[in-house]
Design a protein around this motif. Sequence first.
Motif, PDB file in Angstrom:
ATOM      1  N   ASP B 151      36.346  32.177 -29.011  1.00  0.00           N
ATOM      2  CA  ASP B 151      36.727  31.402 -30.192  1.00  0.00           C
ATOM      3  C   ASP B 151      38.097  30.750 -30.016  1.00  0.00           C
ATOM      4  OD1 ASP B 151      34.422  32.021 -31.414  1.00  0.00           O
ATOM      5  OD2 ASP B 151      35.288  33.219 -33.034  1.00  0.00           O
ATOM      6  N   ARG B 152      38.990  31.505 -29.377  1.00  0.00           N
ATOM      7  CA  ARG B 152      40.351  30.977 -29.195  1.00  0.00           C
ATOM      8  C   ARG B 152      40.663  30.853 -27.708  1.00  0.00           C
ATOM      9  NH1 ARG B 152      44.068  33.691 -33.819  1.00  0.00           N
ATOM     10  NH2 ARG B 152      43.253  35.668 -33.078  1.00  0.00           N
ATOM     11  N   HIS B 153      41.233  29.722 -27.359  1.00  0.00           N
ATOM     12  CA  HIS B 153      41.525  29.441 -25.952  1.00  0.00           C
ATOM     13  C   HIS B 153      43.029  29.237 -25.817  1.00  0.00           C
ATOM     14  CE1 HIS B 153      40.468  26.745 -22.232  1.00  0.00           C
ATOM     15  NE2 HIS B 153      40.673  27.984 -21.887  1.00  0.00           N
ATOM     16  N   ILE B 154      43.642  30.038 -24.976  1.00  0.00           N
ATOM     17  CA  ILE B 154      45.078  29.879 -24.710  1.00  0.00           C
ATOM     18  C   ILE B 154      45.233  29.451 -23.251  1.00  0.00           C
ATOM     19  CG2 ILE B 154      47.324  31.042 -24.603  1.00  0.00           C
ATOM     20  CD1 ILE B 154      46.280  32.994 -26.735  1.00  0.00           C
ATOM     21  N   VAL B 155      45.940  28.361 -23.036  1.00  0.00           N
ATOM     22  CA  VAL B 155      46.086  27.843 -21.670  1.00  0.00           C
ATOM     23  C   VAL B 155      47.565  27.771 -21.311  1.00  0.00           C
ATOM     24  CG1 VAL B 155      45.640  25.914 -20.116  1.00  0.00           C
ATOM     25  CG2 VAL B 155      43.946  26.527 -21.852  1.00  0.00           C
ATOM     26  N   VAL B 156      47.890  28.331 -20.160  1.00  0.00           N
ATOM     27  CA  VAL B 156      49.258  28.313 -19.654  1.00  0.00           C
ATOM     28  C   VAL B 156      49.393  27.167 -18.659  1.00  0.00           C
ATOM     29  CG1 VAL B 156      50.981  29.615 -18.329  1.00  0.00           C
ATOM     30  CG2 VAL B 156      49.443  30.821 -19.922  1.00  0.00           C
ATOM     31  N   ILE B 157      50.447  26.385 -18.820  1.00  0.00           N
ATOM     32  CA  ILE B 157      50.682  25.308 -17.849  1.00  0.00           C
ATOM     33  C   ILE B 157      52.161  25.235 -17.506  1.00  0.00           C
ATOM     34  CG2 ILE B 157      50.727  23.578 -19.733  1.00  0.00           C
ATOM     35  CD1 ILE B 157      49.702  21.577 -17.560  1.00  0.00           C
ATOM     36  N   ALA B 158      52.460  25.080 -16.230  1.00  0.00           N
ATOM     37  CA  ALA B 158      53.851  24.906 -15.809  1.00  0.00           C
ATOM     38  C   ALA B 158      54.257  23.461 -16.094  1.00  0.00           C
ATOM     39  CB  ALA B 158      53.990  25.205 -14.317  1.00  0.00           C
ATOM     40  N   ALA B 159      55.440  23.268 -16.672  1.00  0.00           N
ATOM     41  CA  ALA B 159      55.865  21.919 -17.075  1.00  0.00           C
ATOM     42  C   ALA B 159      55.828  20.946 -15.893  1.00  0.00           C
ATOM     43  CB  ALA B 159      57.266  21.974 -17.681  1.00  0.00           C
ATOM     44  N   ASP B 160      56.125  21.442 -14.683  1.00  0.00           N
ATOM     45  CA  ASP B 160      56.144  20.513 -13.554  1.00  0.00           C
ATOM     46  C   ASP B 160      54.753  20.220 -12.990  1.00  0.00           C
ATOM     47  OD1 ASP B 160      55.717  22.908 -12.358  1.00  0.00           O
ATOM     48  OD2 ASP B 160      57.530  22.887 -11.102  1.00  0.00           O
ATOM     49  N   GLU B 161      53.726  20.781 -13.624  1.00  0.00           N
ATOM     50  CA  GLU B 161      52.347  20.434 -13.229  1.00  0.00           C
ATOM     51  C   GLU B 161      51.793  19.294 -14.089  1.00  0.00           C
ATOM     52  OE1 GLU B 161      50.919  21.603 -10.693  1.00  0.00           O
ATOM     53  OE2 GLU B 161      51.711  23.609 -10.271  1.00  0.00           O
ATOM     54  N   ILE B 162      52.608  18.784 -15.002  1.00  0.00           N
ATOM     55  CA  ILE B 162      52.136  17.678 -15.847  1.00  0.00           C
ATOM     56  C   ILE B 162      52.316  16.361 -15.080  1.00  0.00           C
ATOM     57  CG2 ILE B 162      52.462  16.429 -18.031  1.00  0.00           C
ATOM     58  CD1 ILE B 162      53.555  19.095 -19.188  1.00  0.00           C
ATOM     59  N   VAL B 163      51.263  15.554 -15.063  1.00  0.00           N
ATOM     60  CA  VAL B 163      51.325  14.226 -14.417  1.00  0.00           C
ATOM     61  C   VAL B 163      51.120  13.161 -15.490  1.00  0.00           C
ATOM     62  CG1 VAL B 163      50.448  15.116 -12.219  1.00  0.00           C
ATOM     63  CG2 VAL B 163      48.830  14.190 -13.905  1.00  0.00           C
ATOM     64  N   ASP B 164      51.357  11.913 -15.133  1.00  0.00           N
ATOM     65  CA  ASP B 164      51.205  10.842 -16.122  1.00  0.00           C
ATOM     66  C   ASP B 164      49.728  10.531 -16.396  1.00  0.00           C
ATOM     67  OD1 ASP B 164      53.863  10.449 -16.623  1.00  0.00           O
ATOM     68  OD2 ASP B 164      54.128   8.903 -15.084  1.00  0.00           O
ATOM     69  N   TYR B 165      48.950  10.285 -15.319  1.00  0.00           N
ATOM     70  CA  TYR B 165      47.600   9.750 -15.486  1.00  0.00           C
ATOM     71  C   TYR B 165      46.556  10.583 -14.741  1.00  0.00           C
ATOM     72  CZ  TYR B 165      50.055   5.576 -17.090  1.00  0.00           C
ATOM     73  OH  TYR B 165      50.862   4.709 -17.779  1.00  0.00           O
ATOM     74  N   MET B 166      45.298  10.429 -15.191  1.00  0.00           N
ATOM     75  CA  MET B 166      44.192  11.151 -14.559  1.00  0.00           C
ATOM     76  C   MET B 166      44.108  10.873 -13.061  1.00  0.00           C
ATOM     77  SD  MET B 166      40.091  10.980 -15.362  1.00  0.00           S
ATOM     78  CE  MET B 166      40.039  11.851 -16.908  1.00  0.00           C
TER      79      MET B 166
END
Lengths: 474, 218
Positions: B151-166
Amino acid sequence: MAVRQADFRARAQAALQDDNLRDALDKAKGGFVDKRASAILDLPGFETLRERGRQIKDHTLAHLDTYLETFEQNVERNGGQVHYAADAEAAREAVLAICRDASARQVIKAKTMAGEEVGLNEALEHEFETVESDLGEYIIQLAEEPPSHIIAPAVHKTRAEITALFDRHHHQREGGPLRETPDLVDEARGVLRQKFLGADIGISGANFLIAETGSIALVTNEGNADLSTSLPRVHIAIAGIEKLVPGLEEASSMLRLLARSATGQQITAYTTFITGARREADPDGPEEFHLVLLDNGRSRMLGDEFREMLRCIRCGACMNHCPVYSAIGGHAYGWVYPGPMGAVLTPMFQGLDKSRDLPNACTLNGRCQSVCPVKIRLPMLIRRLRDHEFEQRLTPTGTRWALQAWAWLARRPRLYQLATRSAGTVLRTLGKGRARRVPLAGAWTAARDLPLPSAGGTFQQRWRAARTSRGEQA
Amino acid sequence: MSTARSTVMARIREALGRTQPPSLAEARADLARRVPDAIPRPIWDEPQVERFVARLEASAATWARVNGRADIPGAVGDYLQDAAEELIGIAAHPLLTELAWPPAWSISHDMENAASWHTAIAVARAGIAETGSLVMGSGPASPTTLNFLPDRHIVVIAADEIVDYMEEIWERFRADGSMPRTINVITGPSRTADVEQTLQLGAHGPRSLHVLIVNSAS
């Protein structure tokens, strides 16, 4: 699914009298049109993107053999199997054979228009418990109806009708109180969750086939396709050969077009790329992955003047912006693909003789072409189909006679002007404003009023008068 | 090769008027001639992570920033409130398995139990600022059904893994040498508008999505 075209006129008439349907269509139309309009504001280059989409699809179609071979090799390299199906029957047989080989009992399906096109459900239901998992598809499966819209299959159903369906099928009761949307969605979630967990086979369509990697791309908002393609032991995807794109970057461009054009989103909640079968170390996912590649008339279109229709990514924007679809809904079109898309695809897949009314159920206003994400010239294709009808003598005798009479008259300008002046005079005797009944035009006035000409003369007379008054030469 | 395949291929080649397909290199060269290098995409002025969280919010997801990985269990506890009352599934990802989870919580890493979990915690391979999306690549450390069953989804992401585009995530998967079986690009919780075009969250997948962005420095 068999085409039910013979009584297009009767179905269109019935639809125009159906108040529930009109309410549902009005609500849906505003939503789709407004959401698309605001979603493309976020992307100032949307028109450039449409041109890119057109180029990507044209390029892929022109190299379809090359990309199909690459795609096939990559699917197999990742543990999947490719099955070609020349026609609808072959596609049904391919899917049935895989299900039988897997000793399957329960099948869970995510929405697939290619599956609808080949009548997959009817074939499966004889042998296997087959359940649709997209909520809209599930609702119409309970109602034993075909979809009426390709993105929102149950768009014609009211909450009261859905309440009655759920009461009957989930609780074996009639006449319960009207239920709220969250309650209905939650109940379907509970019922379908058990179906997901119990299914041996999951069937999906594919929004794109990516040659570079052998992947399929699937978009949903509910997550039903993801559960359908990851929980059962076997995953079967069925897709038309025109769904190919060269690589992942091209898929990304096409996905930007699809989400905005279909539902007015920047991206759907779930955009999923599936490549082959479960890997050895994977804790979940299907052991087998099969892809059924459907021709069913597409290769013929590739070689004729209707090739550009193969660019279609099935977003539904054409029907959302179509005044005819908005008035009569999807069922009147009598087959899987409604609206302007259906007016071209149904004759292509089912034969013009079985769908001769569809190219005529169009005002040629051009809105479909102006919103199409891959710039398909739908009005031109529809006009070409009308030409074919005339050439193949499929046009009804009365209409042929009238067209020939009009052509004879139009080639004689003096006579034409005399005739239009006289017609204007006759129509003015019926009164002013709008006429509800006009002799010999009963079919036209049954669902709308005819605006009557004002006293100012024919179009040509007024045009001349306007030019003279502006000092131009008449 | 099957007859169906040769029938369809023969029809396609006849329609295209040739007997042999052009090579893949020839095809790609034609594509390069047809489409310009510049891809029409949304553009924004704000810093990448701000765009990412703005799009997350637009997709009806919630989020929090945490300083380091050691702060993850605390942030999960803040979000769940009654964590001890729940069955929590945690992806067998080294970032999560090595953390000190409160002993009072009912935690499982075994996917056999996944259908009974209320909440699942997973790690994203990347984030996409354009759309506020999370990219999950399937594998032992990131089972795909874990993203859909609870029912609930928690996702961990490192800030430096964020990119601009697909498009940038494709570079990463190419660098791996192969695609995982499933790549889930997730944008907000599950939703449907199939009942009277009314948006309702929690159709078949998670009813809520909470994102923990871990600062890069730690």
